[in-house]
Scaffold this motif. Structure first.
Motif, PDB file in Angstrom:
ATOM      1  N   ASN A 118       0.850  -1.336   0.030  1.00 41.55           N
ATOM      2  CA  ASN A 118       0.002   0.047   0.024  1.00 41.55           C
ATOM      3  C   ASN A 118       0.860   1.174   0.056  1.00 41.55           C
ATOM      4  O   ASN A 118       0.589   2.092   0.597  1.00 41.55           O
ATOM      5  CB  ASN A 118      -0.928   0.056   1.241  1.00 41.55           C
ATOM      6  N   GLY A 119       1.807   1.344  -1.024  1.00 37.61           N
ATOM      7  CA  GLY A 119       2.861   2.580  -0.885  1.00 37.61           C
ATOM      8  C   GLY A 119       3.763   2.645   0.109  1.00 37.61           C
ATOM      9  O   GLY A 119       4.235   3.696   0.085  1.00 37.61           O
ATOM     10  N   MET A 120       3.809   1.834   0.977  1.00 43.13           N
ATOM     11  CA  MET A 120       4.809   1.855   2.127  1.00 43.13           C
ATOM     12  C   MET A 120       5.812   0.564   2.155  1.00 43.13           C
ATOM     13  O   MET A 120       5.416  -0.406   1.577  1.00 43.13           O
ATOM     14  CB  MET A 120       4.060   1.998   3.416  1.00 43.13           C
ATOM     15  N   VAL A 121       6.971   0.902   2.648  1.00 39.44           N
ATOM     16  CA  VAL A 121       7.941   0.023   2.735  1.00 39.44           C
ATOM     17  C   VAL A 121       8.419  -0.076   4.291  1.00 39.44           C
ATOM     18  O   VAL A 121       8.556   0.770   4.833  1.00 39.44           O
ATOM     19  CB  VAL A 121       9.364   0.175   1.859  1.00 39.44           C
ATOM     20  N   TYR A 122       8.107  -1.353   4.891  1.00 41.98           N
ATOM     21  CA  TYR A 122       8.539  -1.774   6.164  1.00 41.98           C
ATOM     22  C   TYR A 122       9.637  -2.774   6.298  1.00 41.98           C
ATOM     23  O   TYR A 122       9.560  -3.561   5.789  1.00 41.98           O
ATOM     24  CB  TYR A 122       7.309  -2.485   6.780  1.00 41.98           C
ATOM     25  N   CYS A 123      10.808  -2.000   6.648  1.00 43.90           N
ATOM     26  CA  CYS A 123      12.024  -2.386   6.766  1.00 43.90           C
ATOM     27  C   CYS A 123      12.548  -3.149   7.874  1.00 43.90           C
ATOM     28  O   CYS A 123      12.381  -2.594   8.940  1.00 43.90           O
ATOM     29  CB  CYS A 123      13.235  -1.604   6.236  1.00 43.90           C
ATOM     30  N   SER A 124      12.917  -4.503   7.935  1.00 37.90           N
ATOM     31  CA  SER A 124      13.144  -5.165   9.029  1.00 37.90           C
ATOM     32  C   SER A 124      14.605  -4.414   9.704  1.00 37.90           C
ATOM     33  O   SER A 124      15.174  -3.722   8.730  1.00 37.90           O
ATOM     34  CB  SER A 124      13.606  -6.632   8.833  1.00 37.90           C
ATOM     35  N   GLY A 125      14.895  -4.677  10.890  1.00 40.23           N
ATOM     36  CA  GLY A 125      15.806  -4.057  11.493  1.00 40.23           C
ATOM     37  C   GLY A 125      17.367  -4.622  10.780  1.00 40.23           C
ATOM     38  O   GLY A 125      17.289  -5.903  10.461  1.00 40.23           O
ATOM     39  N   GLN A 126      18.310  -3.717  10.332  1.00 39.99           N
ATOM     40  CA  GLN A 126      19.688  -4.247  10.027  1.00 39.99           C
ATOM     41  C   GLN A 126      20.505  -3.878  11.038  1.00 39.99           C
ATOM     42  O   GLN A 126      20.830  -2.929  11.551  1.00 39.99           O
ATOM     43  CB  GLN A 126      19.730  -3.053   8.900  1.00 39.99           C
ATOM     44  N   LEU A 127      21.363  -5.194  11.176  1.00 38.34           N
ATOM     45  CA  LEU A 127      22.450  -5.181  12.267  1.00 38.34           C
ATOM     46  C   LEU A 127      23.656  -4.259  11.363  1.00 38.34           C
ATOM     47  O   LEU A 127      23.747  -4.040  10.075  1.00 38.34           O
ATOM     48  CB  LEU A 127      22.828  -6.382  12.479  1.00 38.34           C
ATOM     49  N   GLY A 128      24.575  -4.299  12.098  1.00 40.38           N
ATOM     50  CA  GLY A 128      25.698  -3.590  11.657  1.00 40.38           C
ATOM     51  C   GLY A 128      26.702  -4.569  10.912  1.00 40.38           C
ATOM     52  O   GLY A 128      28.129  -4.608  11.192  1.00 40.38           O
ATOM     53  N   ILE A 129      26.150  -5.282   9.887  1.00 36.37           N
ATOM     54  CA  ILE A 129      26.819  -6.302   9.227  1.00 36.37           C
ATOM     55  C   ILE A 129      27.540  -5.879   7.780  1.00 36.37           C
ATOM     56  O   ILE A 129      27.048  -5.347   7.135  1.00 36.37           O
ATOM     57  CB  ILE A 129      26.042  -7.720   8.569  1.00 36.37           C
ATOM     58  N   ASP A 130      28.861  -6.042   7.822  1.00 35.79           N
ATOM     59  CA  ASP A 130      29.512  -5.684   6.643  1.00 35.79           C
ATOM     60  C   ASP A 130      29.375  -6.774   5.575  1.00 35.79           C
ATOM     61  O   ASP A 130      29.608  -7.992   5.782  1.00 35.79           O
ATOM     62  CB  ASP A 130      31.030  -5.469   6.752  1.00 35.79           C
ATOM     63  N   VAL A 131      28.386  -6.305   4.399  1.00 31.59           N
ATOM     64  CA  VAL A 131      28.134  -7.598   3.356  1.00 31.59           C
ATOM     65  C   VAL A 131      29.260  -8.131   2.859  1.00 31.59           C
ATOM     66  O   VAL A 131      29.359  -9.483   2.641  1.00 31.59           O
ATOM     67  CB  VAL A 131      27.118  -6.891   2.503  1.00 31.59           C
ATOM     68  N   GLU A 132      30.241  -7.391   2.504  1.00 35.15           N
ATOM     69  CA  GLU A 132      31.196  -7.895   1.808  1.00 35.15           C
ATOM     70  C   GLU A 132      32.205  -8.938   2.731  1.00 35.15           C
ATOM     71  O   GLU A 132      32.679 -10.053   2.370  1.00 35.15           O
ATOM     72  CB  GLU A 132      32.275  -6.837   1.456  1.00 35.15           C
ATOM     73  N   ALA A 133      32.281  -8.754   3.988  1.00 40.66           N
ATOM     74  CA  ALA A 133      32.989  -9.446   5.054  1.00 40.66           C
ATOM     75  C   ALA A 133      32.274 -10.547   5.563  1.00 40.66           C
ATOM     76  O   ALA A 133      32.653 -11.494   5.845  1.00 40.66           O
ATOM     77  CB  ALA A 133      33.347  -8.513   6.121  1.00 40.66           C
ATOM     78  N   GLY A 134      30.804 -10.450   5.450  1.00 39.39           N
ATOM     79  CA  GLY A 134      29.967 -11.399   6.067  1.00 39.39           C
ATOM     80  C   GLY A 134      29.940 -11.525   7.806  1.00 39.39           C
ATOM     81  O   GLY A 134      29.365 -12.587   8.146  1.00 39.39           O
ATOM     82  N   SER A 135      30.316 -10.401   8.447  1.00 40.90           N
ATOM     83  CA  SER A 135      30.211 -10.348   9.545  1.00 40.90           C
ATOM     84  C   SER A 135      30.091  -8.910  10.156  1.00 40.90           C
ATOM     85  O   SER A 135      30.187  -7.727   9.236  1.00 40.90           O
ATOM     86  CB  SER A 135      31.690 -10.837  10.130  1.00 40.90           C
ATOM     87  N   LEU A 136      29.989  -9.021  11.421  1.00 41.25           N
ATOM     88  CA  LEU A 136      29.669  -7.456  12.172  1.00 41.25           C
ATOM     89  C   LEU A 136      31.035  -6.782  11.875  1.00 41.25           C
ATOM     90  O   LEU A 136      32.204  -7.403  11.878  1.00 41.25           O
ATOM     91  CB  LEU A 136      29.312  -7.723  13.579  1.00 41.25           C
ATOM     92  N   ALA A 137      30.695  -5.510  11.544  1.00 35.94           N
ATOM     93  CA  ALA A 137      31.891  -4.436  11.606  1.00 35.94           C
ATOM     94  C   ALA A 137      32.476  -4.226  12.965  1.00 35.94           C
ATOM     95  O   ALA A 137      31.784  -4.677  14.014  1.00 35.94           O
ATOM     96  CB  ALA A 137      31.291  -3.126  10.813  1.00 35.94           C
ATOM     97  N   GLU A 138      33.352  -3.769  13.090  1.00 39.38           N
ATOM     98  CA  GLU A 138      34.338  -3.583  14.466  1.00 39.38           C
ATOM     99  C   GLU A 138      33.808  -2.199  14.893  1.00 39.38           C
ATOM    100  O   GLU A 138      34.042  -1.268  14.407  1.00 39.38           O
ATOM    101  CB  GLU A 138      35.759  -3.397  14.312  1.00 39.38           C
ATOM    102  N   GLY A 139      33.167  -2.190  16.013  1.00 39.97           N
ATOM    103  CA  GLY A 139      32.911  -1.048  16.814  1.00 39.97           C
ATOM    104  C   GLY A 139      31.527  -0.686  16.370  1.00 39.97           C
ATOM    105  O   GLY A 139      31.006  -0.785  15.292  1.00 39.97           O
TER     106      GLY A 139
END
Length: 125
Positions: free
Chosen positions: A25-46
């Motif tokens: 209905n004209g809206m986008v509901y985004c789930s929570g995004q963690l601080g994952i570095d997509v290229e590394a495949g893991s959480l970023a440092e800090g």
């Protein structure tokens, strides 16, 4: 009322039984995004690096849904330590350039994968 599941390989896959976003209905509901570095495949440092990754991941999901940060009307930030509020605010602010959405920010006991910050949003298409 049709709903469309939004997925992009440019943001982390869901770590549970949910999707990156739903468009309805004209809206986008985004789930929570963690601080994952997509290229590394893991959480970023800090916390600052994680906040940047969270925002970049949200940006990728928004783009896949046909919108961008300027379309965001509401965000919710989860922090494991409210002492990180100022640092995360500085990162967050840089992605909106003064056109800020409504927002809440809460401290939580723990986030998935040991994350320090998670950000979710709602946007207009």
């Amino acid at each position: 009322m049709a709903k469309e599941i939004i997925f992009t390989p440019d943001a982390p896959k869901a770590v549970g039984p949910y999707v990156q976003a739903i468009k309805s209905n004209g809206m986008v509901y985004c789930s929570g995004q963690l601080g994952i570095d997509v290229e590394a495949g893991s959480l970023a440092e800090g916390v600052e690096a994680q906040a940047h990754c969270s925002m970049k991941n949200l940006g990728a999901v928004l783009k896949a849904a046909g919108c961008c940060y300027k379309n965001v009307v509401k965000t919710l930030i989860f922090l494991t330590d409210m002492n990180d509020f100022a640092a995360v605010n500085k990162v967050y602010e840089s992605y909106f350039g003064g056109d800020f959405p409504a927002r809440s920010c809460v401290q939580v006991a723990k986030l998935p994968l040991g994350g320090l910050v998670e950000i979710e949003c709602v946007a207009e298409v």
